[in-house]
Design an enzyme around this catalytic site. Structure first.
Site, PDB file in Angstrom:
ATOM      1  N   ALA A   9       0.861  -1.186   0.000  1.00 29.29           N
ATOM      2  CA  ALA A   9       0.000   0.000   0.000  1.00 29.29           C
ATOM      3  C   ALA A   9       0.892   1.228   0.000  1.00 29.29           C
ATOM      4  O   ALA A   9       1.225   1.758   1.045  1.00 29.29           O
ATOM      5  CB  ALA A   9      -0.924  -0.009   1.207  1.00 29.29           C
ATOM      6  N   CYS A  10       1.274   1.664  -1.187  1.00 26.80           N
ATOM      7  CA  CYS A  10       2.383   2.597  -1.336  1.00 26.80           C
ATOM      8  C   CYS A  10       1.931   4.031  -1.587  1.00 26.80           C
ATOM      9  O   CYS A  10       0.746   4.325  -1.619  1.00 26.80           O
ATOM     10  CB  CYS A  10       3.277   2.126  -2.476  1.00 26.80           C
ATOM     11  SG  CYS A  10       3.741   0.377  -2.334  1.00 26.80           S
ATOM     12  N   THR A  11       2.900   4.942  -1.793  1.00 30.70           N
ATOM     13  CA  THR A  11       2.649   6.328  -2.164  1.00 30.70           C
ATOM     14  C   THR A  11       3.661   6.703  -3.237  1.00 30.70           C
ATOM     15  O   THR A  11       4.841   6.377  -3.121  1.00 30.70           O
ATOM     16  CB  THR A  11       2.800   7.274  -0.969  1.00 30.70           C
ATOM     17  OG1 THR A  11       2.024   6.797   0.130  1.00 30.70           O
ATOM     18  CG2 THR A  11       2.355   8.681  -1.325  1.00 30.70           C
ATOM     19  N   GLU A 102       1.914   0.826  -7.407  1.00 34.39           N
ATOM     20  CA  GLU A 102       1.052   1.562  -6.499  1.00 34.39           C
ATOM     21  C   GLU A 102      -0.269   0.801  -6.416  1.00 34.39           C
ATOM     22  O   GLU A 102      -1.041   0.789  -7.380  1.00 34.39           O
ATOM     23  CB  GLU A 102       0.830   2.977  -7.032  1.00 34.39           C
ATOM     24  CG  GLU A 102      -0.099   3.831  -6.191  1.00 34.39           C
ATOM     25  CD  GLU A 102       0.557   4.313  -4.916  1.00 34.39           C
ATOM     26  OE1 GLU A 102      -0.177   4.527  -3.933  1.00 34.39           O
ATOM     27  OE2 GLU A 102       1.794   4.486  -4.893  1.00 34.39           O
TER      28      GLU A 102
END
Length: 476
Positions: A9-11, A102
């Protein structure tokens, strides 16, 4: 599909070349999964095979043929291949950068019409089957798009591509359908686990690409809620409470950093995909965003807001970050010198971005040492992670010392890049690669040395914080 691999669960951030101070194209992402899930950093050499090659996933039954020639590329695989490779990010010998993925969410309407493919391509395979076989960012979009359309995907994701001319953001919206948008040269985008791309201009193939059947698919299944246009986010994405508390606040904060005069609601569903920053941006700005946790607002988890506000929203940088990377493509003729793979092991807010030139031939042993999930003193991931753990326990006492070290190393790394650029312009071939390997290794070793010293000092100081202490009254 039952998910057995570490959830990501990235940015992400993407910046066009006319939006940066030095003409760089920049893409970057925090790879977020679990609080303790080590990463390595490797260089895969170029390979030419005499026999046909086939990729077979260790995560599911996805497989596909591969070209005989694979280019050299950097990558950050995990400590184990049990759940797949998860190479995640890198720059190849042609000066093409890729970051995948992402994690995003498709709505049930589109998934009913085109379900995810259990044995389609997933995050763990995307770098491995794409980056070694492309010579431009645009070519990367086309290759991955063909793979998704042909084999399907088992996840909905966003993928970042860049070369020194262009940055592209690619999104899968269902089992087989995808779109991609070129980031305008004067713009940036920040993305946080939500379908991001908005209006698709099907009359502009220079700036948009898409699955050739996506318009017919949407029309046939009556999926477009808009009265006009084709807004990919609204057709394929979600708008729910998870977006409100988990995703949108990170986008809001990134846009607040780069456009502070623009007033926007922290939970607005209308935050734009693209913006033009007030000022030209740099790698330092990308670092600041990926290291951020709502500083200067009541939502900062280590700030002065009330407890409810400090826990209200998911920050950009958090304990589950495995590594954070910024892939910078400068306007140099030599791809070995143009590309810098800035890599922060562990939590970006507590780590430091080490510059590795794209032309390196190898990485330090410490960056290849993680082969178990538990603590390993020789692992670069754990060197940076351990320092963060020490600071976590006494943030107010130790945070300033960590910040001072980060500033000092950032300055030293910046100086090293300036000097290496000047020398590297006069070199080429094997001589250039050997020099860039030497310089990058020296910076990596400096970072490890300084963080080990920091940890040793913090452990020593932390002994004074034991609850098993007693101050004797001398009047007794």
């Amino acid at each position: 599909m039952v998910q057995t691999e570490p959830f990501s669960a990235c940015t992400s951030i993407l910046i066009g070349k006319n939006a940066t101070v030095d003409g760089s194209v920049i893409i970057g992402r925090n790879e977020d999964s679990r609080p303790a899930w080590p990463k390595n950093f490797v260089v895969h050499p170029a390979v030419t095979h005499d026999t046909p090659q086939v990729f077979k996933s260790q995560d599911n039954d996805f497989s596909m043929p591969l070209p005989a020639n694979a280019a050299k590329y950097t990558a950050t695989p995990e400590w184990t291949t049990k759940y797949g490779l998860f190479e995640e990010d890198g720059i190849n010998e042609y000066g093409v950068a890729m970051s995948a993925t992402e994690s995003t969410y498709a709505n049930t309407r589109v998934l009913a019409a085109d379900p995810l493919e259990k044995n389609g391509i997933g995050e763990e395979a995307m770098i491995t089957v794409t980056l070694p076989y492309i010579k431009s960012a645009r070519e990367g979009v086309k290759r991955l798009g063909t793979i998704v359309a042909t084999y399907g995907t088992d996840e909905s994701n966003g993928i970042l591509f860049a070369d020194k001319d262009e940055a592209w953001y690619f999104e899968t919206g269902s089992g087989h359908y995808w779109v991609a948008q070129r980031i305008p040269d004067d713009s940036y985008a920040v993305i946080a686990n939500q379908m991001a791309i908005q209006e698709i201009d099907f009359a502009d193939p220079d700036n948009f690409m898409w699955h050739p059947g996506i318009q017919d698919f949407v029309k046939e299944h009556v999926l477009n809620p808009g009265r006009q246009g084709f807004n990919f986010r609204k057709i394929f994405g979600t708008a729910n409470q998870m977006d409100t508390y988990y995703n949108l606040p990170r986008v809001w904060y990134g846009q607040k950093m780069f456009n502070p005069a623009v007033e926007q609601s922290v939970g607005s569903y209308e935050l734009p995909f693209l913006r033009q920053a007030d000022d030209l941006l740099s790698v330092d700005d990308a670092k600041a965003f990926l290291s951020s946790h709502y500083q200067g607002t009541e939502y900062d988890p280590i700030g002065n807001g009330d407890e409810a506000d400090r826990k209200r929203f998911r920050p950009v940088s958090l304990a589950t970050t495995q590594e954070s990377h910024i892939l910078q493509l400068r306007q140099f003729a030599q791809p070995e010198l143009s590309g810098i793979h800035w890599l922060a092991m562990g939590v970006a807010a507590q780590s430091v971005y080490v510059p590795f030139y794209a032309g390196i031939l190898s990485t330090p042993a410490a960056y290849q040492a993680s082969d178990v999930v538990s603590y390993q003193a020789e692992s670069a991931y754990w060197v940076y992670k351990q320092a963060g753990v020490m600071v976590d326990s006494h943030y107010r006492e130790f945070g300033g010392q960590l910040s001072d070290l980060q500033k000092d190393l950032n300055q030293k790394f910046g100086q090293a890049v300036i000097e290496a650029d000047n020398v590297g312009r006069e070199l080429d071939g094997v001589e250039l690669s050997a020099y860039l390997t030497k310089i990058s290794t020296a910076q990596a070793e400096l970072g490890l040395k300084k963080y080990r010293e920091l940890t040793a000092d913090l452990i020593t100081k932390a002994t004074a914080f034991s609850p098993l202490k007693y101050k004797q009254d001398l009047n007794l």
